[in-house]
Design a protein around this motif. Structure first.
Motif, PDB file in Angstrom:
ATOM      1  N   SER A 135    -115.610 -18.964 -55.821  1.00 50.35           N
ATOM      2  CA  SER A 135    -115.788 -19.064 -54.171  1.00 50.35           C
ATOM      3  C   SER A 135    -114.678 -17.735 -53.852  1.00 50.35           C
ATOM      4  N   ARG A 136    -115.012 -17.338 -52.617  1.00 49.52           N
ATOM      5  CA  ARG A 136    -114.471 -16.015 -52.283  1.00 49.52           C
ATOM      6  C   ARG A 136    -113.853 -16.097 -50.730  1.00 49.52           C
ATOM      7  N   ARG A 137    -112.899 -15.552 -50.575  1.00 54.61           N
ATOM      8  CA  ARG A 137    -112.438 -15.635 -48.975  1.00 54.61           C
ATOM      9  C   ARG A 137    -112.842 -14.215 -48.468  1.00 54.61           C
ATOM     10  N   VAL A 138    -112.644 -14.345 -47.015  1.00 54.07           N
ATOM     11  CA  VAL A 138    -113.160 -13.262 -46.085  1.00 54.07           C
ATOM     12  C   VAL A 138    -111.906 -12.239 -45.947  1.00 54.07           C
ATOM     13  N   LYS A 191    -110.174   7.879 -51.505  1.00 55.22           N
ATOM     14  CA  LYS A 191    -110.343   6.415 -51.991  1.00 55.22           C
ATOM     15  C   LYS A 191    -111.646   6.105 -51.083  1.00 55.22           C
ATOM     16  N   SER A 192    -112.422   5.173 -51.539  1.00 53.13           N
ATOM     17  CA  SER A 192    -113.686   4.863 -50.833  1.00 53.13           C
ATOM     18  C   SER A 192    -113.217   3.457 -49.996  1.00 53.13           C
ATOM     19  N   SER A 193    -112.281   2.885 -50.377  1.00 48.98           N
ATOM     20  CA  SER A 193    -111.634   1.654 -49.762  1.00 48.98           C
ATOM     21  C   SER A 193    -110.381   1.500 -49.937  1.00 48.98           C
ATOM     22  N   SER A 194    -109.795   0.418 -49.326  1.00 52.94           N
ATOM     23  CA  SER A 194    -108.073   0.165 -49.257  1.00 52.94           C
ATOM     24  C   SER A 194    -107.740  -0.146 -50.864  1.00 52.94           C
ATOM     25  N   ILE A 195    -106.748   0.053 -50.973  1.00 52.03           N
ATOM     26  CA  ILE A 195    -105.977  -0.486 -52.345  1.00 52.03           C
ATOM     27  C   ILE A 195    -105.521  -1.697 -52.229  1.00 52.03           C
ATOM     28  N   LEU A 196    -104.816  -2.012 -51.165  1.00 52.44           N
ATOM     29  CA  LEU A 196    -104.184  -3.293 -50.746  1.00 52.44           C
ATOM     30  C   LEU A 196    -105.118  -3.866 -49.705  1.00 52.44           C
ATOM     31  N   ARG A 197    -105.590  -5.314 -50.277  1.00 53.85           N
ATOM     32  CA  ARG A 197    -106.394  -5.982 -48.975  1.00 53.85           C
ATOM     33  C   ARG A 197    -105.630  -7.420 -48.797  1.00 53.85           C
ATOM     34  N   CYS A 198    -105.949  -8.005 -47.572  1.00 57.03           N
ATOM     35  CA  CYS A 198    -105.454  -9.383 -47.345  1.00 57.03           C
ATOM     36  C   CYS A 198    -106.760 -10.399 -47.093  1.00 57.03           C
ATOM     37  N   ARG A 199    -106.586 -11.506 -47.582  1.00 61.73           N
ATOM     38  CA  ARG A 199    -107.595 -12.459 -47.362  1.00 61.73           C
ATOM     39  C   ARG A 199    -107.231 -13.458 -46.502  1.00 61.73           C
ATOM     40  N   SER A 200    -108.473 -14.009 -45.762  1.00 62.87           N
ATOM     41  CA  SER A 200    -108.131 -15.101 -44.895  1.00 62.87           C
ATOM     42  C   SER A 200    -108.263 -16.578 -45.593  1.00 62.87           C
ATOM     43  N   GLU A 201    -107.805 -17.464 -44.814  1.00 65.13           N
ATOM     44  CA  GLU A 201    -108.363 -18.827 -45.353  1.00 65.13           C
ATOM     45  C   GLU A 201    -109.807 -19.317 -45.199  1.00 65.13           C
ATOM     46  N   GLU A 260    -117.659  -5.160 -60.915  1.00 61.22           N
ATOM     47  CA  GLU A 260    -116.333  -5.831 -60.323  1.00 61.22           C
ATOM     48  C   GLU A 260    -116.958  -7.010 -59.695  1.00 61.22           C
ATOM     49  N   TRP A 261    -117.689  -7.988 -60.124  1.00 58.37           N
ATOM     50  CA  TRP A 261    -117.979  -9.181 -59.529  1.00 58.37           C
ATOM     51  C   TRP A 261    -116.892  -9.968 -58.826  1.00 58.37           C
ATOM     52  N   PHE A 262    -115.931 -10.265 -59.844  1.00 56.92           N
ATOM     53  CA  PHE A 262    -114.600 -10.437 -59.638  1.00 56.92           C
ATOM     54  C   PHE A 262    -113.715  -9.478 -58.951  1.00 56.92           C
ATOM     55  N   ASP A 263    -113.087  -9.851 -57.948  1.00 55.06           N
ATOM     56  CA  ASP A 263    -112.067  -8.963 -57.473  1.00 55.06           C
ATOM     57  C   ASP A 263    -110.986  -9.787 -56.710  1.00 55.06           C
ATOM     58  N   ASP A 264    -110.214  -9.201 -55.574  1.00 57.72           N
ATOM     59  CA  ASP A 264    -109.326  -9.684 -54.852  1.00 57.72           C
ATOM     60  C   ASP A 264    -109.562 -10.824 -53.959  1.00 57.72           C
ATOM     61  N   MET A 265    -110.832 -10.824 -53.610  1.00 56.76           N
ATOM     62  CA  MET A 265    -111.303 -11.809 -52.780  1.00 56.76           C
ATOM     63  C   MET A 265    -111.669 -13.135 -53.575  1.00 56.76           C
ATOM     64  N   THR A 266    -111.804 -13.092 -54.752  1.00 63.22           N
ATOM     65  CA  THR A 266    -111.989 -14.403 -55.540  1.00 63.22           C
ATOM     66  C   THR A 266    -111.054 -15.504 -55.295  1.00 63.22           C
ATOM     67  N   GLU A 295    -107.883 -21.324 -60.344  1.00 62.40           N
ATOM     68  CA  GLU A 295    -107.261 -21.050 -58.960  1.00 62.40           C
ATOM     69  C   GLU A 295    -106.586 -19.810 -59.174  1.00 62.40           C
ATOM     70  N   VAL A 296    -107.085 -18.878 -57.947  1.00 62.32           N
ATOM     71  CA  VAL A 296    -106.437 -17.812 -57.976  1.00 62.32           C
ATOM     72  C   VAL A 296    -105.609 -17.767 -56.808  1.00 62.32           C
ATOM     73  N   ALA A 297    -104.471 -17.788 -56.948  1.00 60.75           N
ATOM     74  CA  ALA A 297    -103.277 -17.626 -55.790  1.00 60.75           C
ATOM     75  C   ALA A 297    -103.118 -16.581 -55.036  1.00 60.75           C
ATOM     76  N   ASP A 298    -102.635 -16.643 -53.742  1.00 56.21           N
ATOM     77  CA  ASP A 298    -102.535 -15.491 -52.916  1.00 56.21           C
ATOM     78  C   ASP A 298    -101.568 -14.347 -53.608  1.00 56.21           C
ATOM     79  N   THR A 299    -100.679 -14.920 -54.543  1.00 54.21           N
ATOM     80  CA  THR A 299     -99.881 -14.177 -55.294  1.00 54.21           C
ATOM     81  C   THR A 299    -100.503 -13.360 -56.372  1.00 54.21           C
TER      82      THR A 299
END
Length: 198
Positions: free
Chosen positions: A67-70, A99-109, A146-152, A177-181
């Protein structure tokens, strides 16, 4: 997407490289799990396993789902400054390029429901999950794209195991479970059905 329909053995070979069937390269096609590669002459005999070495058997290929976050805009000034760094010309290629994208990203609920690498999610336990077969070839593609990433948000691996001595079938499920940390919390489930209809 005619290529996904090549689950019937042989149809994929007629498609060519699977990706040629449509506009989307179907990198996780079940054909890659060994169902319908180009046919070759069989050997004289197939030795499945050594005697006394197999007490149970996997029923089909395991599946892996996520499952993935937005993603959302990060409010931290540190993140904005970090992502705004210019490339260092002293680095070796390709690290010296923009860089083609941001290094650090934040995810919503909010859970993602749009396609991910050409795949729409399915509903499981009231949560949208993206699922593919799990085989050696597909694991390579999971890493490459990179099917799994920071939004996983959550990963599950499920498989069916048949035990002939007890005539039972079990569903094994690994949860991560992948925590926000970034911390991973793992759990394990085993459900066994001891009566099978002959």
């Amino acid at each position: 997407g005619a290529c996904w329909a090549c689950g019937a053995c042989g149809a994929c070979g007629a498609c060519g490289a699977c990706g040629a069937c449509g506009s989307i390269v179907d990198i996780f096609n079940p054909c890659a799990a060994g169902f319908c590669t180009v046919a070759e002459d069989p050997p004289e005999m197939y030795h499945r396993h050594k005697p006394m070495s197999l007490m149970s058997a996997s029923v089909g290929f395991p599946i892996v789902c996520q499952s993935r976050r937005v993603p959302i805009e990060c409010t931290s000034q540190f993140v904005k400054d970090y992502n705004a760094q210019t490339p260092n010309p002293l680095y070796l290629p390709p690290l010296n390029a923009p860089k083609s994208s941001s290094i650090l990203r934040c995810r919503s609920e909010q859970y993602a429901t749009s396609e991910h690498l050409g795949y729409p999610p399915g509903d499981y336990d009231g949560r949208p999950y993206y699922c593919v077969f799990l085989s050696e070839d597909i694991v390579t593609k999971i890493k490459e794209f990179e099917w799994f990433d920071d939004m996983t948000d959550h990963i599950l691996v499920a498989n069916l195991i048949y035990s002939p001595n007890s005539n039972s079938i079990s569903m094994t499920r690994l949860n991560f479970e992948v925590a926000d940390t970034g911390r991973l919390r793992s759990t394990f489930e085993l459900i066994t059905y001891s009566v099978l209809n002959e």
